[in-house]
Write a protein that holds these residues in place. Sequence first.
Motif, PDB file in Angstrom:
ATOM      1  N   VAL A 122      37.877  29.015  37.337  1.00  0.00           N
ATOM      2  CA  VAL A 122      39.144  28.965  36.554  1.00  0.00           C
ATOM      3  C   VAL A 122      40.209  27.665  37.320  1.00  0.00           C
ATOM      4  CG1 VAL A 122      41.256  30.039  35.749  1.00  0.00           C
ATOM      5  CG2 VAL A 122      38.961  31.263  35.343  1.00  0.00           C
ATOM      6  N   GLY A 123      40.219  26.775  36.811  1.00  0.00           N
ATOM      7  CA  GLY A 123      40.906  25.615  37.535  1.00  0.00           C
ATOM      8  C   GLY A 123      42.321  25.270  36.993  1.00  0.00           C
TER       9      GLY A 123
ATOM     10  N   TRP B 147      37.071  37.120  35.756  1.00  0.00           N
ATOM     11  CA  TRP B 147      36.838  38.051  36.895  1.00  0.00           C
ATOM     12  C   TRP B 147      37.779  37.542  38.104  1.00  0.00           C
ATOM     13  CZ3 TRP B 147      33.965  42.026  34.981  1.00  0.00           C
ATOM     14  CH2 TRP B 147      33.260  41.785  34.002  1.00  0.00           C
ATOM     15  N   ARG B 148      38.099  38.407  38.990  1.00  0.00           N
ATOM     16  CA  ARG B 148      38.712  37.826  40.191  1.00  0.00           C
ATOM     17  C   ARG B 148      37.706  38.015  41.373  1.00  0.00           C
ATOM     18  NH1 ARG B 148      44.192  38.168  41.852  1.00  0.00           N
ATOM     19  NH2 ARG B 148      44.845  39.339  40.366  1.00  0.00           N
ATOM     20  N   ALA B 149      37.891  36.696  41.783  1.00  0.00           N
ATOM     21  CA  ALA B 149      36.811  36.837  43.069  1.00  0.00           C
ATOM     22  C   ALA B 149      37.631  36.833  44.620  1.00  0.00           C
ATOM     23  CB  ALA B 149      36.060  35.377  43.032  1.00  0.00           C
ATOM     24  N   ALA B 150      36.922  36.601  45.396  1.00  0.00           N
ATOM     25  CA  ALA B 150      37.740  36.670  46.724  1.00  0.00           C
ATOM     26  C   ALA B 150      38.546  35.638  47.086  1.00  0.00           C
ATOM     27  CB  ALA B 150      36.523  36.850  47.893  1.00  0.00           C
ATOM     28  N   ASP B 151      38.578  34.513  46.554  1.00  0.00           N
ATOM     29  CA  ASP B 151      39.366  33.367  46.643  1.00  0.00           C
ATOM     30  C   ASP B 151      39.947  32.983  45.210  1.00  0.00           C
ATOM     31  OD1 ASP B 151      37.156  32.384  45.490  1.00  0.00           O
ATOM     32  OD2 ASP B 151      36.736  30.780  46.994  1.00  0.00           O
ATOM     33  N   GLY B 152      39.941  33.545  44.243  1.00  0.00           N
ATOM     34  CA  GLY B 152      40.331  33.054  42.732  1.00  0.00           C
ATOM     35  C   GLY B 152      39.590  33.699  41.634  1.00  0.00           C
ATOM     36  N   TRP B 153      39.810  33.044  40.585  1.00  0.00           N
ATOM     37  CA  TRP B 153      39.152  33.514  39.285  1.00  0.00           C
ATOM     38  C   TRP B 153      37.815  32.837  38.838  1.00  0.00           C
ATOM     39  CZ3 TRP B 153      40.960  37.856  36.922  1.00  0.00           C
ATOM     40  CH2 TRP B 153      42.361  38.397  37.419  1.00  0.00           C
ATOM     41  N   LEU B 154      37.036  33.375  38.082  1.00  0.00           N
ATOM     42  CA  LEU B 154      36.051  32.532  37.461  1.00  0.00           C
ATOM     43  C   LEU B 154      35.952  33.240  35.825  1.00  0.00           C
ATOM     44  CD1 LEU B 154      32.456  33.941  37.959  1.00  0.00           C
ATOM     45  CD2 LEU B 154      34.296  34.963  39.447  1.00  0.00           C
ATOM     46  N   ARG B 155      35.345  32.602  35.161  1.00  0.00           N
ATOM     47  CA  ARG B 155      35.121  32.883  33.773  1.00  0.00           C
ATOM     48  C   ARG B 155      33.577  32.934  33.344  1.00  0.00           C
ATOM     49  NH1 ARG B 155      38.089  34.448  28.605  1.00  0.00           N
ATOM     50  NH2 ARG B 155      36.003  34.703  27.278  1.00  0.00           N
ATOM     51  N   THR B 156      33.208  34.055  32.850  1.00  0.00           N
ATOM     52  CA  THR B 156      31.817  33.996  32.307  1.00  0.00           C
ATOM     53  C   THR B 156      31.527  34.154  30.550  1.00  0.00           C
ATOM     54  OG1 THR B 156      31.693  36.322  32.318  1.00  0.00           O
ATOM     55  CG2 THR B 156      31.220  35.173  34.451  1.00  0.00           C
ATOM     56  N   HIS B 157      30.296  33.863  30.253  1.00  0.00           N
ATOM     57  CA  HIS B 157      30.259  33.866  28.916  1.00  0.00           C
ATOM     58  C   HIS B 157      28.798  34.345  28.776  1.00  0.00           C
ATOM     59  CE1 HIS B 157      29.618  32.726  24.801  1.00  0.00           C
ATOM     60  NE2 HIS B 157      30.913  32.645  24.572  1.00  0.00           N
TER      61      HIS B 157
END
Length: 415
Positions: A127-128, A66-76
Motif C-alpha cells: 500500500v503506497g 493487512w498490517r505488516a511490521a512496517d506498513g500495509w499490504l493488500r492481497t487478492h
Amino acid sequence: MDTSSPLPSRLATGDLASASVNAVLRSIDDSRQPDPDRIAMAYRSDRLLRIDGESPSVWSPYSGFWRAADGWLRTHGNYPHHASALCRGLEVPADATADDLRSVFAAASVRESVDRIADAGGLAVEVGREKPGHDAALRARPLVEIRRMGADAPPRSHASSVPTAPLRGIRILDLTRVIAGPVCTRTLALLGAEVLRIDPPHLAEPQWQHFDTGHGKRSAILDARSEQMNALLKDADVIVLGYRPAALGRLGLSPDVLADRHPGLIIAQLSAWGLEHPDRAGFDSLVQAESGIAMIESPDGERPGSLPAQALDHSAGYLLAAAVRETLARRSREGGTWHISTSLRRMAAELLGMPRRDEPQPEREIDPELHSQTFSVAGRTVVTAAPALPGFSFAAPRVWGGDRPLWRSPHTVRV
C-alpha cells in the motif's frame, strides 16, 4: 446542477464515472443524459446483485488489507488458485484463517510478504503513497490509445440502421474476466453486437461474477490454442483481451500475431498495470492500493481505505467500449487493422489528476428497485443493476460456459 454520479469519496470518482458512461453515449451520437443515480448503482452492481433473493459473498477472506511490521499490504485471493498460491507463499495451511494470516503478516515486513506471495504465483502489493511525477507521465499519454497496425485491410462495415442496436451485425470475441473487460463487452452487447465469451477449460468463473456482467453474451469453453479459436477469429470484427500480455503471447494471441493473421481485426486490450508490464497480473483493488488511492481514501490517515466502487474497472470498461465503437466507424471509412489499449493504472492516474475534496461528500440513499432488472436464468431468479445507458435494457445473462463456441448468425460483410 451536479451531474456527477453520487459515489462518495475524496477523489472525483463520480465525475470519472459520469464521463466514462457519457463517452459511450457520444460514440453512438446519443445526446441523452444518463441518470447519476443509475450510474452509481451500475458501478456498485455487486452490491445490488441477488440470486434467488440472496446476496452472494463477493470477497474472499484472502483478499484485503493487512498490517505488516512496517506498513500495509493488500492481497487478492478471490480465485481459488490465487488463494492457494498466497497460502503456499506464506507457508500456512490451505484453510488458514484470517487470524492466521494476520499473525504472519504482522511478523514480517511488507516487502518480505509481498515477495513471498508473488514468488508462489499469488497477488499482493504494498500500500503506497501517490507518485505525482509518475502519474503525470502516464497522463501525458492518451487515456485510451488507438493505433493502426499490421497488414492493411479494405474498409468494411456492418453498420446498423437501428438506433437501439447500432452494433447489430458486429461480432465480438470476448477473452476477458473480472469487471473491466466484461463491462466493456456487456456494453457492446447492449448496443446490439453479437458477443461470444470464451473461457479456458481449467479456470471456472464464479457464478455470481458472470451473472453480474454477462448480460446479452453467449459463453463457451474453448482452448485458445485450438483450430476452433482460429475459425472464430477469422469471422470476428473485434477481439477484446483481458489476460496478461505475456500470457497472450504464449497462447499465440498477442496483438502483433493477431494483426498479422487477421487483417481488418480490431484488437481491444485491457491490462492492470499497462503493456509495459507484460508479466504482471492485477486487479482494481491492487491498483488502488499501490497507486496511492487507498491512502488518500483512508478513514483516519492511518488505515488504508478504498473507493466506493471498483471504479477503475468500470471506467476502463466503458471507455474501451466507446473506443471500440469509434474505431469500428473509422474502419468502415478507412479500413485497416487496429489496436486499442488502456489499463487500470492509467485510469488511476486520470483519477488522481482530477480535482479532489478534503472529505467525502455524504452518502445518499438510492432506491435500488428503480435501478435494477430481474431475469430468470436456468431456473434461478437473478436481480442485477440496470444499464447505465438511458433507453437501453439488458438481455439476460446466460449460464457460464453453457453455449457452443460458434457464431450464432450469418456474417454479411459490406466492403
